[in-house]
Design a protein around this motif. Structure first.
Motif, PDB file in Angstrom:
ATOM      1  N   SER A 299      -6.607  -5.137  -4.515  1.00 56.65           N
ATOM      2  CA  SER A 299      -5.229  -4.992  -5.001  1.00 56.65           C
ATOM      3  C   SER A 299      -4.538  -3.803  -4.359  1.00 56.65           C
ATOM      4  CB  SER A 299      -5.242  -4.833  -6.526  1.00 56.65           C
ATOM      5  OG  SER A 299      -3.950  -4.592  -7.006  1.00 56.65           O
ATOM      6  N   ALA A 300      -5.230  -2.648  -4.309  1.00 61.47           N
ATOM      7  CA  ALA A 300      -4.639  -1.442  -3.723  1.00 61.47           C
ATOM      8  C   ALA A 300      -4.397  -1.627  -2.224  1.00 61.47           C
ATOM      9  CB  ALA A 300      -5.552  -0.248  -3.974  1.00 61.47           C
ATOM     10  N   ALA A 301      -5.336  -2.263  -1.525  1.00 63.36           N
ATOM     11  CA  ALA A 301      -5.189  -2.457  -0.079  1.00 63.36           C
ATOM     12  C   ALA A 301      -3.967  -3.333   0.239  1.00 63.36           C
ATOM     13  CB  ALA A 301      -6.453  -3.093   0.487  1.00 63.36           C
ATOM     14  N   LEU A 302      -3.760  -4.393  -0.563  1.00 61.04           N
ATOM     15  CA  LEU A 302      -2.605  -5.260  -0.344  1.00 61.04           C
ATOM     16  C   LEU A 302      -1.299  -4.545  -0.658  1.00 61.04           C
ATOM     17  CD1 LEU A 302      -3.905  -8.630  -1.874  1.00 61.04           C
ATOM     18  CD2 LEU A 302      -3.491  -8.155   0.531  1.00 61.04           C
ATOM     19  N   HIS A 303      -1.333  -3.708  -1.711  1.00 63.46           N
ATOM     20  CA  HIS A 303      -0.090  -3.049  -2.157  1.00 63.46           C
ATOM     21  C   HIS A 303       0.286  -1.862  -1.271  1.00 63.46           C
ATOM     22  CE1 HIS A 303       2.625  -2.868  -5.790  1.00 63.46           C
ATOM     23  NE2 HIS A 303       3.082  -1.899  -5.001  1.00 63.46           N
ATOM     24  N   LYS A 304      -0.681  -1.288  -0.563  1.00 64.07           N
ATOM     25  CA  LYS A 304      -0.405  -0.105   0.265  1.00 64.07           C
ATOM     26  C   LYS A 304       0.687  -0.396   1.300  1.00 64.07           C
ATOM     27  CE  LYS A 304      -2.638   3.575   2.883  1.00 64.07           C
ATOM     28  NZ  LYS A 304      -1.523   3.728   3.822  1.00 64.07           N
ATOM     29  N   HIS A 305       0.616  -1.567   1.908  1.00 65.03           N
ATOM     30  CA  HIS A 305       1.620  -1.933   2.919  1.00 65.03           C
ATOM     31  C   HIS A 305       3.010  -1.974   2.290  1.00 65.03           C
ATOM     32  CE1 HIS A 305       3.473  -3.848   6.352  1.00 65.03           C
ATOM     33  NE2 HIS A 305       3.955  -4.788   5.549  1.00 65.03           N
ATOM     34  N   ILE A 306       3.102  -2.488   1.052  1.00 59.96           N
ATOM     35  CA  ILE A 306       4.409  -2.561   0.373  1.00 59.96           C
ATOM     36  C   ILE A 306       4.910  -1.154   0.068  1.00 59.96           C
ATOM     37  CG2 ILE A 306       5.615  -3.430  -1.662  1.00 59.96           C
ATOM     38  CD1 ILE A 306       3.442  -5.612  -1.842  1.00 59.96           C
ATOM     39  N   ALA A 307       4.021  -0.280  -0.473  1.00 60.86           N
ATOM     40  CA  ALA A 307       4.408   1.080  -0.836  1.00 60.86           C
ATOM     41  C   ALA A 307       4.849   1.887   0.380  1.00 60.86           C
ATOM     42  CB  ALA A 307       3.246   1.781  -1.544  1.00 60.86           C
ATOM     43  N   ASP A 308       4.257   1.601   1.540  1.00 61.66           N
ATOM     44  CA  ASP A 308       4.591   2.351   2.761  1.00 61.66           C
ATOM     45  C   ASP A 308       5.902   1.896   3.393  1.00 61.66           C
ATOM     46  OD1 ASP A 308       2.314   3.844   2.488  1.00 61.66           O
ATOM     47  OD2 ASP A 308       1.130   2.651   3.895  1.00 61.66           O
ATOM     48  N   THR A 309       6.329   0.679   3.083  1.00 59.58           N
ATOM     49  CA  THR A 309       7.493   0.119   3.786  1.00 59.58           C
ATOM     50  C   THR A 309       8.746   0.011   2.929  1.00 59.58           C
ATOM     51  OG1 THR A 309       6.661  -2.105   3.255  1.00 59.58           O
ATOM     52  CG2 THR A 309       6.112  -1.199   5.421  1.00 59.58           C
ATOM     53  N   VAL A 310       8.643   0.235   1.612  1.00 61.54           N
ATOM     54  CA  VAL A 310       9.829   0.155   0.761  1.00 61.54           C
ATOM     55  C   VAL A 310      10.111   1.515   0.131  1.00 61.54           C
ATOM     56  CG1 VAL A 310       9.410  -2.269   0.227  1.00 61.54           C
ATOM     57  CG2 VAL A 310       8.541  -0.531  -1.321  1.00 61.54           C
TER      58      VAL A 310
ATOM     59  N   LYS B 290       2.771  -9.260  -2.855  1.00 62.97           N
ATOM     60  CA  LYS B 290       2.916  -8.544  -4.128  1.00 62.97           C
ATOM     61  C   LYS B 290       2.236  -9.308  -5.260  1.00 62.97           C
ATOM     62  CE  LYS B 290       4.933  -5.636  -7.105  1.00 62.97           C
ATOM     63  NZ  LYS B 290       4.557  -6.203  -8.389  1.00 62.97           N
ATOM     64  N   ASN B 291       2.470 -10.605  -5.339  1.00 65.28           N
ATOM     65  CA  ASN B 291       1.878 -11.402  -6.417  1.00 65.28           C
ATOM     66  C   ASN B 291       0.355 -11.430  -6.325  1.00 65.28           C
ATOM     67  OD1 ASN B 291       4.301 -12.031  -7.601  1.00 65.28           O
ATOM     68  ND2 ASN B 291       4.600 -13.877  -6.393  1.00 65.28           N
ATOM     69  N   LYS B 292      -0.179 -11.552  -5.111  1.00 69.81           N
ATOM     70  CA  LYS B 292      -1.627 -11.579  -4.943  1.00 69.81           C
ATOM     71  C   LYS B 292      -2.224 -10.244  -5.359  1.00 69.81           C
ATOM     72  CE  LYS B 292      -4.726 -14.152  -2.102  1.00 69.81           C
ATOM     73  NZ  LYS B 292      -4.711 -15.238  -1.136  1.00 69.81           N
ATOM     74  N   SER B 293      -1.552  -9.141  -4.991  1.00 73.88           N
ATOM     75  CA  SER B 293      -2.023  -7.807  -5.373  1.00 73.88           C
ATOM     76  C   SER B 293      -2.063  -7.663  -6.894  1.00 73.88           C
ATOM     77  CB  SER B 293      -1.096  -6.751  -4.760  1.00 73.88           C
ATOM     78  OG  SER B 293      -1.441  -5.467  -5.210  1.00 73.88           O
ATOM     79  N   ASP B 294      -1.015  -8.167  -7.566  1.00 77.08           N
ATOM     80  CA  ASP B 294      -0.955  -8.073  -9.033  1.00 77.08           C
ATOM     81  C   ASP B 294      -2.034  -8.930  -9.698  1.00 77.08           C
ATOM     82  OD1 ASP B 294       1.140  -6.339  -8.844  1.00 77.08           O
ATOM     83  OD2 ASP B 294       2.704  -7.846  -9.213  1.00 77.08           O
ATOM     84  N   ILE B 295      -2.301 -10.100  -9.120  1.00 78.95           N
ATOM     85  CA  ILE B 295      -3.356 -10.960  -9.679  1.00 78.95           C
ATOM     86  C   ILE B 295      -4.707 -10.238  -9.604  1.00 78.95           C
ATOM     87  CG2 ILE B 295      -4.681 -13.076  -9.312  1.00 78.95           C
ATOM     88  CD1 ILE B 295      -2.102 -14.424  -8.440  1.00 78.95           C
TER      89      ILE B 295
END
Length: 711
Positions: free
Chosen positions: A187-198, A157-162
């Motif tokens: 950023s979007a590629a890193l965050h997609k996994h978070i959005a799909d799993t939470v 999450k932090n890396k995606s935000d950076i």
């Protein structure tokens, strides 16, 4: 009130006051922590479920401010959270000055608290705010810090935000759109996994925002179809946040304008206007979207429609009172008046737009200077036109130079990447050749290893034989040591048993014999003892029975202390209460010898020790004092503190003077001497050592003093 009870009352009053003060302090501390946690929870929940409604912004600001008032100087974690919440509230209210102050405080407190990863959020906010406030140097410094931290951060999450914040920086401030697009895609590629799993709405909306920034770059690059590809992925997240919906509709409008699709553009504009109308606020997207529709109308030469949308943008920009927005509106007014041939008004609005456009949008500033040159020529101002044209050439060259620098940087990165790939290829070939050589060497090595193995087997057999003998010797040695320990334990057990039988044979036989003799006499010759003698004997027997019971208790306690796993039960012992209990037990025995027992000076109230062991020690010492004191004397017990600040309890009795040599024998002799000390002094010596105390005996003309000194 009796004078002797006054110090005790004062002491009790002091204790009660201290207890009340401590309980009040703890209650205040608990209340303080509870209030801070409540404020923290409100801020975290509001930020996690952020909808963009004005009431939620006010809640962040008010709750964060109330929380800051509660914090103490070293509450850095709480200060970070509350400043971050207030900064978010002011940021979305577009009060960038106050937002800047609180984000700076949040960043500072996060570093003090060691919350490095949390500080990244504040740093990312500051990059955008410094830019909006025209503090570009600070924005560049913040971006550089963020870039350095990007590689050190491993949280998804932090890396995606950076990457997101660095994308914003390169897009909005440096106009490096290629680099910005790369950051947004990462950023979007890193965050997609978070959005799909939470399931958290906030996390899904954050992912949508990052997709929208990818579409933003494609809009700038005049690739509306690619922009719509990413915008369509945002559709499932619409309807959950006003701010999110307004931002998304604005980008849909810009993509439709690029496609010259007025129908679609107006459809999303109406949706934008409908959503923003639900909550009155400073919506910058209304300004930019109105200007986009106006530009589309100007292109179609629908001047009245263009003017109506510019007016709408102007009304909204005045609510915001932001130079970036007002300069964009003035630029659109200049384009409108230029299009209808009113060059005087066009110049007026272009000049009004010049300062803000020069700061916030260099590409539009180039177009503005070009337009100013054209309208000034139309008005006959050749000198002014020449001046504007010179500016246009300078700024245009500077902008082109920046683009060239960017292209060169990208080419350099590409070249470095290709060079590294070629180098990797060469290294792979070299590795293959070396592997062949190694294979040949390996085959030759196996021949040598075969011979060496035979030798090694022989050596191993010799070594194993040696080790077996060595282990057998070690095992034998270990068993011998264990046997020695067992013998030692057996020796100690035999000594303990000998002590126990010696004590029982002497100190229990006498009182039991007396009791048995008296009962036998009553049974065989009931009339032999008259009533008065019987009372005297009964009193003596009661005393013997009491002593017998005390003796049994001492023996049980002493026996228990000899066990391997015996543990002390230390507590704060009330000294006065303890001494009174000891005196009560021996008062009848003392009265039989016409002695007086009294408690002397008490310099302290509590001592940390095992109550039962200390009681047994003092009872035995006092019993010895009674046994060896002259009749009609006073035995006093004191609780004092010596010169070494050590607490001690002393018993002073008046009897025969005990020589120093005899005292030394009593202290050090491990054998039971029935005539002098019996089992009592033996128990005292052992139990005193167990509670960490020291036994001292002094005998002078003034009397014999026995001390138990606590370490």
């Amino acid at each position: 009130m009796h004078l002797k009870t006054l110090p005790i009352c004062l002491l009790l009053w002091s204790m009660l006051s201290n207890m009340f003060f401590c309980s009040t302090s703890y209650a205040q501390q608990d209340r303080y922590d509870q209030l801070l946690k409540e404020k923290k929870k409100i801020c975290e929940t509001t930020m996690a479920t952020f909808s963009g409604k004005p009431e939620s912004l006010d809640l962040l600001i008010n709750t964060g401010s109330a929380g800051l008032k509660l914090t103490r100087p070293d509450d850095h974690g709480y200060k970070f959270l509350f400043n971050q919440a207030i900064g978010n509230g002011f940021y979305y209210k577009q009060d960038f000055k106050q937002a800047k102050d609180h984000f700076e405080q949040a960043y500072s407190e996060a570093l003090k608290a060691g919350l490095l990863e949390k500080s990244l959020k504040s740093l990312g906010n500051l990059i955008a705010i410094y830019h909006y406030l025209g503090m570009q140097g600070k924005a560049d410094d913040a971006a550089q810090k963020l870039k350095l931290l990007a590689e050190a951060t491993d949280t998804l999450k932090n890396k995606s935000d950076i990457y997101y914040n660095l994308g914003l920086y390169n897009q909005q401030q440096k106009f490096y759109y290629g680099i910005a697009l790369s950051y947004f895609l990462k950023s979007a590629a890193l965050h997609k996994h978070i959005a799909d799993t939470v399931k958290a709405v906030k996390s899904k909306l954050d992912y949508g925002v990052k997709l929208m920034m990818v579409s933003e770059i494609y809009i700038y690059l005049k690739q509306p179809h690619k922009a719509l590809q990413y915008l369509n992925e945002v559709n499932p997240y619409l309807g959950q946040s006003i701010i999110f919906d307004i931002t998304a509709y604005g980008k849909f409008i810009r993509a439709a304008v690029l496609l010259n699709d007025r129908k679609v553009a107006l459809k999303y504009y109406n949706l934008l206007y409908s959503v923003s109308g639900k909550v009155h606020g400073k919506w910058s997207e209304l300004v930019s979207s109105s200007l986009e529709i106006a530009a589309l109308a100007l292109k179609d030469k629908d001047y009245p429609l263009a003017k109506s949308y510019i007016d709408r943008a102007d009304q909204q920009a005045k609510l915001d009172s932001n130079e970036m927005l007002t300069s964009a509106v003035n630029l659109s007014y200049g384009d409108y008046y230029k299009s209808i041939g009113n060059y005087l008004l066009a110049v007026k609005y272009y000049k009004a737009s010049e300062h803000g456009t020069a700061i916030y949008d260099k590409e539009r500033y180039v177009d503005l200077l070009k337009s100013l040159t054209a309208v000034t020529i139309m008005l006959g101002g050749k000198a002014g036109a020449q001046n504007y044209f010179s500016k246009y050439v300078t700024v245009s060259d500077s902008l082109n130079q920046e683009k060239v620098s960017l292209n060169l940087a990208e080419m350099e990165a590409r070249f470095q990447n290709e060079y590294k790939q070629q180098k990797i290829g060469l290294l792979n070939k070299e590795n293959e050749a070396k592997n062949m050589e190694l294979l040949q060497e390996r085959n030759a090595r196996w021949l040598l290893i075969g011979g060496a193995l035979l030798l090694l087997v022989a050596l191993v057999l010799i070594y194993v034989n040696y080790r077996s003998k060595q282990k057998a010797n070690l095992l034998l040695d270990k068993k011998n040591k264990q046997l020695d320990v067992i013998n030692e334990e057996l020796f100690v057990a035999n000594q303990t048993k000998a002590k126990l039988f010696g004590i029982i044979s002497h100190d229990l036989r006498s009182p039991v014999s007396q009791l048995f003799t008296f009962l036998k006499l009553q049974q065989t010759k009931p009339g032999f003892v008259n009533e008065e003698s019987e009372k005297v004997h009964q009193k003596g027997l009661m005393q013997s029975s009491s002593n017998l019971l005390a003796t049994m208790e001492d023996l049980l306690l002493w026996s228990k202390s000899q066990m391997d796993h015996f543990e002390l039960d230390n507590e704060e012992v009330d000294v006065e209460h303890l001494l009174m209990e000891v005196l009560k037990l021996l008062r009848d025995q003392a009265e039989g010898k016409k002695m007086k027992l009294e408690i002397g000076k008490l310099d302290y109230q509590f001592v940390n020790s095992d109550y039962n062991l200390l009681f047994t020690i003092l009872r035995n010492l006092l019993q010895n004092a009674v046994n060896h004191s002259f009749s009609e004397t006073v035995i006093s017990i004191h609780a004092n503190i010596n010169a070494e600040k050590q607490q001690y309890i002393s018993i002073l009795n008046h009897g025969e003077i005990i020589p120093a040599e005899r005292i030394k024998e009593l202290i050090n002799d491990v054998h039971v001497n029935s005539k002098s000390s019996g089992y009592g002094l033996l128990i005292v010596k052992e139990l005193t050592g167990m509670i960490g105390a020291k036994l001292n005996i002094f005998s002078t003309k003034e009397g014999t003093t026995t001390q138990v000194v606590f370490s």
